[in-house]
Design a protein around this motif. Structure first.
Motif, PDB file in Angstrom:
ATOM      1  N   LYS A 101       0.811  -1.196  -0.065  1.00  0.00           N
ATOM      2  CA  LYS A 101       0.042   0.094   0.037  1.00  0.00           C
ATOM      3  C   LYS A 101       0.815   1.276   0.033  1.00  0.00           C
ATOM      4  CE  LYS A 101      -3.694  -2.399   2.664  1.00  0.00           C
ATOM      5  NZ  LYS A 101      -4.560  -2.316   3.927  1.00  0.00           N
ATOM      6  N   HIS A 102       2.140   0.859  -0.287  1.00  0.00           N
ATOM      7  CA  HIS A 102       2.962   2.206  -0.140  1.00  0.00           C
ATOM      8  C   HIS A 102       3.660   2.632  -1.603  1.00  0.00           C
ATOM      9  CE1 HIS A 102       4.232   1.628   4.077  1.00  0.00           C
ATOM     10  NE2 HIS A 102       3.593   0.721   3.936  1.00  0.00           N
ATOM     11  N   LEU A 103       3.883   3.827  -1.775  1.00  0.00           N
ATOM     12  CA  LEU A 103       4.180   4.436  -2.950  1.00  0.00           C
ATOM     13  C   LEU A 103       6.007   4.995  -3.153  1.00  0.00           C
ATOM     14  CD1 LEU A 103       1.096   6.439  -4.398  1.00  0.00           C
ATOM     15  CD2 LEU A 103       2.150   4.554  -5.342  1.00  0.00           C
ATOM     16  N   LEU A 104       6.563   4.533  -4.033  1.00  0.00           N
ATOM     17  CA  LEU A 104       8.011   5.016  -4.131  1.00  0.00           C
ATOM     18  C   LEU A 104       8.410   5.631  -5.053  1.00  0.00           C
ATOM     19  CD1 LEU A 104       9.453   1.650  -2.497  1.00  0.00           C
ATOM     20  CD2 LEU A 104       8.930   3.587  -1.322  1.00  0.00           C
ATOM     21  N   THR A 105       8.515   6.936  -5.173  1.00  0.00           N
ATOM     22  CA  THR A 105       8.665   7.753  -6.398  1.00  0.00           C
ATOM     23  C   THR A 105      10.318   7.857  -6.378  1.00  0.00           C
ATOM     24  OG1 THR A 105       6.534   8.769  -6.134  1.00  0.00           O
ATOM     25  CG2 THR A 105       8.398   9.648  -7.451  1.00  0.00           C
ATOM     26  N   ARG A 106      10.900   7.185  -7.268  1.00  0.00           N
ATOM     27  CA  ARG A 106      12.385   7.503  -7.149  1.00  0.00           C
ATOM     28  C   ARG A 106      12.888   8.520  -8.036  1.00  0.00           C
ATOM     29  NH1 ARG A 106      11.748   1.305  -7.577  1.00  0.00           N
ATOM     30  NH2 ARG A 106      11.759   0.480  -5.276  1.00  0.00           N
ATOM     31  N   THR A 151      14.258   9.131  -2.859  1.00  0.00           N
ATOM     32  CA  THR A 151      12.910   8.168  -2.885  1.00  0.00           C
ATOM     33  C   THR A 151      12.021   9.037  -2.333  1.00  0.00           C
ATOM     34  OG1 THR A 151      13.677   6.248  -3.519  1.00  0.00           O
ATOM     35  CG2 THR A 151      11.504   6.308  -2.506  1.00  0.00           C
ATOM     36  N   LEU A 152      10.778   9.417  -2.768  1.00  0.00           N
ATOM     37  CA  LEU A 152       9.628  10.136  -1.990  1.00  0.00           C
ATOM     38  C   LEU A 152       8.876   9.039  -1.822  1.00  0.00           C
ATOM     39  CD1 LEU A 152       8.596  12.964  -1.168  1.00  0.00           C
ATOM     40  CD2 LEU A 152       7.240  12.988  -3.237  1.00  0.00           C
ATOM     41  N   HIS A 153       8.550   8.736  -0.470  1.00  0.00           N
ATOM     42  CA  HIS A 153       7.704   7.764  -0.060  1.00  0.00           C
ATOM     43  C   HIS A 153       6.595   8.085   0.562  1.00  0.00           C
ATOM     44  CE1 HIS A 153       6.732   5.347   3.763  1.00  0.00           C
ATOM     45  NE2 HIS A 153       5.995   4.816   2.706  1.00  0.00           N
ATOM     46  N   SER A 154       5.491   7.649   0.130  1.00  0.00           N
ATOM     47  CA  SER A 154       4.040   8.293   0.409  1.00  0.00           C
ATOM     48  C   SER A 154       3.040   6.856   0.721  1.00  0.00           C
ATOM     49  CB  SER A 154       3.527   9.184  -0.504  1.00  0.00           C
ATOM     50  OG  SER A 154       3.398   8.692  -1.908  1.00  0.00           O
ATOM     51  N   HIS A 155       2.128   7.336   1.514  1.00  0.00           N
ATOM     52  CA  HIS A 155       1.084   6.270   2.035  1.00  0.00           C
ATOM     53  C   HIS A 155      -0.320   6.984   2.017  1.00  0.00           C
ATOM     54  CE1 HIS A 155      -1.004   2.856   3.771  1.00  0.00           C
ATOM     55  NE2 HIS A 155       0.354   2.303   3.920  1.00  0.00           N
ATOM     56  N   LEU A 156      -1.224   6.462   1.157  1.00  0.00           N
ATOM     57  CA  LEU A 156      -2.371   7.089   1.364  1.00  0.00           C
ATOM     58  C   LEU A 156      -3.511   6.926   2.293  1.00  0.00           C
ATOM     59  CD1 LEU A 156      -3.493   6.137  -2.560  1.00  0.00           C
ATOM     60  CD2 LEU A 156      -1.912   8.103  -1.803  1.00  0.00           C
ATOM     61  N   ARG A 157      -3.266   5.775   3.005  1.00  0.00           N
ATOM     62  CA  ARG A 157      -4.177   5.325   4.217  1.00  0.00           C
ATOM     63  C   ARG A 157      -5.777   5.605   3.808  1.00  0.00           C
ATOM     64  NH1 ARG A 157      -0.528   7.198   9.780  1.00  0.00           N
ATOM     65  NH2 ARG A 157       1.053   5.606   9.162  1.00  0.00           N
ATOM     66  N   MET A 158      -6.324   6.256   4.722  1.00  0.00           N
ATOM     67  CA  MET A 158      -7.870   6.531   4.598  1.00  0.00           C
ATOM     68  C   MET A 158      -8.250   7.525   3.592  1.00  0.00           C
ATOM     69  SD  MET A 158      -9.364   4.239   6.228  1.00  0.00           S
ATOM     70  CE  MET A 158     -10.924   4.608   6.035  1.00  0.00           C
ATOM     71  N   ASP A 159      -7.636   8.566   3.466  1.00  0.00           N
ATOM     72  CA  ASP A 159      -8.098   9.934   2.753  1.00  0.00           C
ATOM     73  C   ASP A 159      -7.069  10.221   1.557  1.00  0.00           C
ATOM     74  OD1 ASP A 159     -10.549   9.787   4.035  1.00  0.00           O
ATOM     75  OD2 ASP A 159      -9.378  10.593   5.760  1.00  0.00           O
ATOM     76  N   GLY A 160      -5.953   9.918   1.759  1.00  0.00           N
ATOM     77  CA  GLY A 160      -4.833  10.301   0.766  1.00  0.00           C
ATOM     78  C   GLY A 160      -5.373  10.186  -0.800  1.00  0.00           C
ATOM     79  N   SER A 161      -4.722  10.973  -1.591  1.00  0.00           N
ATOM     80  CA  SER A 161      -4.676  10.795  -3.014  1.00  0.00           C
ATOM     81  C   SER A 161      -3.574  11.555  -3.774  1.00  0.00           C
ATOM     82  CB  SER A 161      -6.044  11.035  -3.636  1.00  0.00           C
ATOM     83  OG  SER A 161      -6.325  12.621  -3.466  1.00  0.00           O
ATOM     84  N   TRP A 162      -3.230  10.829  -4.883  1.00  0.00           N
ATOM     85  CA  TRP A 162      -2.320  11.629  -5.782  1.00  0.00           C
ATOM     86  C   TRP A 162      -3.047  11.951  -6.992  1.00  0.00           C
ATOM     87  CZ3 TRP A 162       2.239  13.724  -5.474  1.00  0.00           C
ATOM     88  CH2 TRP A 162       3.192  13.346  -4.640  1.00  0.00           C
ATOM     89  N   LYS A 163      -3.140  13.025  -7.426  1.00  0.00           N
ATOM     90  CA  LYS A 163      -4.004  13.516  -8.637  1.00  0.00           C
ATOM     91  C   LYS A 163      -2.823  14.116  -9.765  1.00  0.00           C
ATOM     92  CE  LYS A 163      -8.096  13.074  -6.936  1.00  0.00           C
ATOM     93  NZ  LYS A 163      -8.868  11.989  -7.271  1.00  0.00           N
ATOM     94  N   VAL A 164      -3.198  13.865 -11.041  1.00  0.00           N
ATOM     95  CA  VAL A 164      -2.229  14.402 -11.978  1.00  0.00           C
ATOM     96  C   VAL A 164      -3.160  15.575 -13.053  1.00  0.00           C
ATOM     97  CG1 VAL A 164      -0.998  13.739 -14.153  1.00  0.00           C
ATOM     98  CG2 VAL A 164      -0.943  12.175 -12.077  1.00  0.00           C
ATOM     99  N   PHE A 165      -2.572  16.693 -13.316  1.00  0.00           N
ATOM    100  CA  PHE A 165      -3.269  17.610 -14.120  1.00  0.00           C
ATOM    101  C   PHE A 165      -2.225  17.903 -15.112  1.00  0.00           C
ATOM    102  CE2 PHE A 165      -4.403  18.028  -9.513  1.00  0.00           C
ATOM    103  CZ  PHE A 165      -5.979  17.751  -9.618  1.00  0.00           C
ATOM    104  N   GLU A 166      -2.751  18.449 -16.314  1.00  0.00           N
ATOM    105  CA  GLU A 166      -2.218  18.835 -17.293  1.00  0.00           C
ATOM    106  C   GLU A 166      -2.154  20.483 -17.183  1.00  0.00           C
ATOM    107  OE1 GLU A 166      -4.523  17.559 -20.858  1.00  0.00           O
ATOM    108  OE2 GLU A 166      -3.930  15.593 -20.581  1.00  0.00           O
TER     109      GLU A 166
END
Length: 279
Positions: free
Chosen positions: A51-56, A62-77
């Motif tokens: 359930k972890h995200l590793l952005t190398r 490495t940027l380590h993130s975890h969303l748990r209950m409410d987190g999210s990553w959104k991508v925008f143009e």
């Protein structure tokens, strides 16, 4: 909480948007890393681990993130309005010339050396959707504590990584046992099926926008979120109760007819034994 398939999808989306591109903007809005400047560095890859995200990032970062209950990553143009929540909920911004990834409500966000990633994810068991998947090791981990309730053991990411409340409930239904059954009481034939069945469920759904465990387009899940509607197999009303010590919200769904084993009494957490055999 997002489960392994959801995190896998998030990693794929971020990787497709950022990998191989140079950062033109970086903003980590957590006190410990607020002064970190990643601009000018290339994003190498975005990898899910349970359930972890590793952005190398170039330079052994490495940027380590975890969303748990409410987190999210959104991508925008470029030019598109950000729409993941109010600005004060933004915890990270990673921008390139043609995409911007914005992390909202991220409860875990840390910048570490790539060579030190084990500090963040080294405790995890085999990843159901990862290259390290080892069904024998996962089963061995689950049976280390034979008295532990199966549902709690499945949620423990140290045993196997990627299962959350949805897959816990659905997997126990497919095995025909309640989530309160002690791991050691699981019949050997069912125990042998468990790792492959869990992997099959997550792999089947990792490319799907809507999670399906039934194989049906009109009803996606057997038990999760369905109380008190009738069981799809026998018609008995589905039940729901919390599982665990109460420190986290763990809604657990089951069919009292199709699943054998202990169940919690109405209004209580302590399991009681149900003397019945599986159909």
């Amino acid at each position: 909480m997002p489960e392994g398939d959801t995190v896998w999808q998030a990693a794929r989306r971020l990787h497709g948007a950022l990998a191989g591109k140079v950062l033109t903007r970086s903003d980590l809005r957590v006190p410990q890393f607020a002064t970190a400047d990643l601009t000018g560095r290339t994003i190498l890859d975005v990898t899910p681990r349970g359930k972890h995200l590793l952005t190398r990032i170039e330079g052994d970062l490495t940027l380590h993130s975890h969303l748990r209950m409410d987190g999210s990553w959104k991508v925008f143009e470029p030019g598109r309005r950000w729409s993941g929540g109010p600005a004060h909920q933004i915890r990270a911004i990673l921008g390139t010339a043609d995409r911007t990834a914005v992390g909202y409500r991220l409860p875990v966000l840390e910048l570490l050396r790539t060579t030190d990633e084990e500090r963040a994810v080294g405790h995890l068991g085999p990843d159901l959707l990862g290259p390290d998947w080892d069904p024998d090791k996962a089963l061995q981990n689950l049976f280390r504590d034979p008295d532990r309730a199966l549902g709690e053991a499945l949620l423990d990411q140290r045993n196997l990584a990627g299962i959350g409340n949805v897959y816990k409930s659905e997997l126990c239904f497919l095995l025909g046992v309640t989530p309160w059954l002690p791991v050691g009481a699981l019949p050997s034939g069912l125990a042998a099926q468990l790792p492959d069945l869990a992997k099959k469920l997550l792999e089947f759904n990792r490319d799907r926008p809507a999670r399906i465990t039934t194989g049906r387009s009109d009803q996606h899940l057997y038990v999760y979120g369905r109380a008190p509607r009738p069981c799809l197999r026998c018609g008995t009303p589905i039940r729901v109760a919390d599982q665990g010590d109460g420190s986290r919200e763990r809604p657990t769904y089951w069919c009292p007819h199709c699943q054998a084993g202990p169940t919690p009494p109405p209004g209580g957490r302590r399991a009681v034994h149900q003397h019945r055999t599986t159909n």
